[in-house]
Each structure stands twice: as structure tokens, then as C-alpha cells.
Design a protein around this motif. Structure first.
Motif, short mmCIF file in Angstrom:
data_model
loop_
_atom_site.label_atom_id
_atom_site.label_comp_id
_atom_site.label_asym_id
_atom_site.label_seq_id
_atom_site.Cartn_x
_atom_site.Cartn_y
_atom_site.Cartn_z
N THR A 45 0.97 -0.79 -0.25
CA THR A 45 -0.16 -0.08 0.19
C THR A 45 0.52 1.39 0.04
N GLY A 46 2.59 1.08 0.64
CA GLY A 46 3.06 2.14 1.12
C GLY A 46 3.75 2.85 -0.89
N LEU A 47 3.32 2.18 -2.06
CA LEU A 47 4.00 2.28 -3.15
C LEU A 47 2.40 2.23 -3.85
N PHE A 48 2.57 3.05 -5.41
CA PHE A 48 1.55 2.30 -6.57
C PHE A 48 2.45 2.43 -7.92
N VAL A 49 2.10 1.60 -8.47
CA VAL A 49 2.40 1.39 -9.99
C VAL A 49 1.01 2.53 -11.16
N PHE A 72 -8.30 0.43 -8.80
CA PHE A 72 -7.07 1.22 -8.35
C PHE A 72 -6.84 2.59 -8.60
N ASN A 73 -6.40 2.81 -7.78
CA ASN A 73 -6.79 5.05 -7.59
C ASN A 73 -4.91 5.57 -7.22
N VAL A 74 -4.82 5.83 -7.90
CA VAL A 74 -3.35 6.18 -8.03
C VAL A 74 -3.57 7.69 -7.40
N GLU A 75 -4.35 8.33 -6.85
CA GLU A 75 -4.49 9.10 -5.97
C GLU A 75 -4.47 8.80 -4.76
N ALA A 76 -4.92 7.94 -4.21
CA ALA A 76 -5.13 7.54 -3.01
C ALA A 76 -3.93 7.40 -2.12
N HIS A 107 5.87 4.43 -7.59
CA HIS A 107 5.95 5.43 -7.38
C HIS A 107 5.12 5.33 -6.17
N TYR A 108 6.12 6.65 -4.44
CA TYR A 108 5.56 6.30 -3.51
C TYR A 108 4.25 6.69 -3.32
N ARG A 109 3.16 6.23 -1.90
CA ARG A 109 2.35 7.46 -1.82
C ARG A 109 2.55 8.11 -1.18
N TYR A 110 1.90 9.11 0.01
CA TYR A 110 1.65 9.77 0.52
C TYR A 110 1.54 9.20 2.22
N HIS A 111 1.96 9.47 3.04
CA HIS A 111 1.69 8.72 4.58
C HIS A 111 1.42 9.93 5.08
N ARG A 112 0.15 8.85 5.49
CA ARG A 112 0.15 9.78 7.17
C ARG A 112 1.24 10.91 8.07
#
Length: 145
Positions: A45-49, A72-76, A107-112
Motif C-alpha cells: 500500500t505504500g507504493l503504486f504502479v 485502483f486509485n493512483v491518487e489515494a 511511485h511512493y504514496r503519501y503517508h499520514r
């Protein structure tokens, strides 16, 4: 397969990286030229393709990868995301007769936000490896995890 060496390495810095996957087989598989290696990778969940990026890379013949996950949501951000699944056909390495390699843009996702400065740990597990070797009329299918 008696010996399989799997190595995963992140290239580049920042939020946009490439995951390089290298697989080396021992001497137990003869004539790897007739084989295809499919990598089934679970993306935490911390990454996305980005599926649109994968489609563009397929059109340019730079990769043979496809998203399996449908919703799949690349923005989440990571805390609202689910693990995703990608299938990648690895290519034989021209510099190593028993080796396959593939790359996957991640790509890294945003985290809290959190109070302390520091790093966030993202664990990337080993993928499943599925191999098909065409041996004329007889064929072999090998599967490893």
C-alpha cells in the motif's frame, strides 16, 4: 529448480523510482532460450504502479507488464489504499545466459503525517515466479515463490 537467486533493487531517488528485478537460475534448467518467465508481484500500500505509465511503456516495447488489480486509485494515500498486483514478463539478460530481468516503475504514496521526523518503512515482498519452457511437443511449467 535447484537454485534460484532473486535480487530486487530500487533505482533512482525520490518518489518516482524503478524496481529492478533480476532472477538467476542454476544449472538445472537446460536451454533457457525456450523459456518465458512471468513475475507476479504484489505491490504494498505504500507504493503504486501507474497503469497508464505501464500502457505507455508497453507501446514503446520497453516492458511487458500489466496491472491485475481492477479498482485502483493512483491518487489515494497509503492508509486508504489496498495492495495491488502486477504481472511482468521478464526478458533474458544479454550479459548472463541463465538470467532474466525486468523493471517496474513504482511511485511512493503519501503517508499520514507523524510528529517525529524519520523514515517510513515499506516492505516489498518477493514476487511469485512462474516459468514456461517450450520443449517441442513436451512442455514444462515450473512455479516457485
Amino acid at each position: 529448480c535447484s537454485e534460484i537467486i532473486l535480487r530486487q533493487e530500487f533505482l533512482k531517488d525520490g518518489f518516482h523510482r524503478d524496481l529492478l528485478i533480476k532472477v538467476k537460475f542454476g544449472e538445472s534448467i537446460e536451454e533457457l532460450q525456450t523459456c518465458r518467465l512471468l513475475i507476479k508481484h504484489y505491490i504494498p500500500t505504500g507504493l503504486f504502479v501507474d497503469p497508464y505509465e505501464l500502457a505507455s511503456l508497453r507501446e514503446k516495447n520497453l516492458t511487458e507488464a500489466v496491472m491485475v488489480s481492477e479498482s485502483f486509485n493512483v491518487e489515494a494515500p497509503n492508509y486508504l489504499s489496498e495492495e495491488s498486483e502486477v504481472l511482468i514478463y521478464a526478458r533474458q539478460d544479454a550479459q548472463c545466459i541463465d538470467c532474466f530481468q525486468a523493471f517496474l516503475p513504482v511511485h511512493y504514496r503519501y503517508h499520514r503525517p507523524h510528529k517525529k521526523d524519520g523514515d517510513t518503512l515499506i516492505v516489498v515482498s518477493n514476487p511469485d515466479l512462474l516459468m514456461y519452457c517450450d520443449q517441442g511437443e513436451d512442455y514444462k511449467v515450473a512455479s516457485t515463490s
